[in-house]
Enzyme design. Structure first.
Site, mmCIF file in Angstrom:
data_model
loop_
_atom_site.group_PDB
_atom_site.id
_atom_site.type_symbol
_atom_site.label_atom_id
_atom_site.label_comp_id
_atom_site.label_asym_id
_atom_site.label_seq_id
_atom_site.Cartn_x
_atom_site.Cartn_y
_atom_site.Cartn_z
ATOM 1 N N LYS A 99 10.302 2.947 3.252
ATOM 2 C CA LYS A 99 9.924 3.552 4.533
ATOM 3 C C LYS A 99 9.487 4.986 4.285
ATOM 4 C CE LYS A 99 11.720 4.737 9.129
ATOM 5 N NZ LYS A 99 11.063 6.063 9.129
ATOM 6 N N HIS A 153 6.293 11.201 1.242
ATOM 7 C CA HIS A 153 6.211 11.104 -0.225
ATOM 8 C C HIS A 153 7.531 11.503 -0.897
ATOM 9 C CE1 HIS A 153 2.121 10.892 1.068
ATOM 10 N NE2 HIS A 153 2.022 12.194 1.286
ATOM 11 N N ARG A 154 8.628 11.377 -0.150
ATOM 12 C CA ARG A 154 9.967 11.741 -0.628
ATOM 13 C C ARG A 154 10.094 13.245 -0.890
ATOM 14 N NH1 ARG A 154 10.246 7.466 1.385
ATOM 15 N NH2 ARG A 154 11.374 5.637 0.613
ATOM 16 N N LEU A 155 9.226 14.038 -0.286
ATOM 17 C CA LEU A 155 9.330 15.496 -0.371
ATOM 18 C C LEU A 155 10.177 15.982 0.812
ATOM 19 C CD1 LEU A 155 5.664 16.390 -1.392
ATOM 20 C CD2 LEU A 155 7.667 16.037 -2.864
#
Length: 213
Positions: A9, A190-192
């Protein structure tokens, strides 16, 4: 092995700027909590409480937050339960909130202290009568031969206290987690992710800094 690697997700709901958060972490927590409560979740006060047993093994369980202010975060339990004994042996603890619908987490570390008898009395007598009886009926965390044994104790207590106030058990009360560190996490693309940490300083003030995701 069950492969879950394709479950993914993207987090896109918001950002968290360390230059715009409140100076005090409890003020920031309250703002986030009220926003989450405004989404009408099933149980807004649910949290995970982690403790360490005498062998150094971590334990976790779901509890409900019952109060908070600048002095700490309060929950109630049986002091003779696993968690009660663990927190008595090692007061270092952590609580964690995961508000998935808002893509947010709050992690709080510190040391617990028992609330006063008066504070425990006030909360205990605000609970439904059946919950008060349940605190007497359950020998929390101890082995139980059958559910019928528990129900029999509850029924007996229901009769015993039918026409009088249910007293607060000596072994039941609350803990206040006094925080030394609080981290706010906002999911990012983007998992940032955005992570902002508050650390209590020797003078009681809070140092705010951004952490790598």
């Amino acid at each position: 092995m069950v492969d879950l690697s394709d479950i993914r997700k993207e987090y896109t709901q918001g950002r968290l700027d360390e230059n715009k958060v409140a100076e005090h972490p409890v003020v920031q927590f309250n703002a986030w909590f009220e926003q989450y409560r405004g989404t009408s979740p099933i149980e807004p006060t649910v949290m995970t409480v982690a403790s360490i047993d005498a062998d150094g093994m971590p334990w976790q369980r779901i509890l409900l937050l019952k109060a908070f202010d600048e002095h700490g975060f309060v929950f109630f339990t049986n002091y003779e339960s696993n968690k009660g004994q663990q927190l008595d042996h090692n007061p270092n603890a952590s609580i964690h909130f995961f508000w998935m619908t808002m893509e947010r987490q709050v992690q709080i570390q510190g040391r617990v202290e028992k609330v006063s008898r008066e504070e425990a009395e006030r909360y205990f007598h605000s609970r439904p009568r059946e919950s008060q009886l349940g605190a007497w009926a359950s020998q929390q965390s101890r082995p139980l031969a059958s559910r019928s044994e528990l129900e029999t104790r509850f029924a007996r207590l229901n009769v015993e206290y039918q026409d009088r106030e249910v007293p607060l058990p000596d072994y039941w009360g609350g803990f206040r987690l006094v925080p030394s560190r609080i981290e706010f996490w906002q999911g990012g693309e983007h998992r940032l992710h955005d992570r902002v940490e508050y650390r209590r300083q020797a003078d009681g003030s809070w140092k705010i800094q951004r952490l790598n995701p």
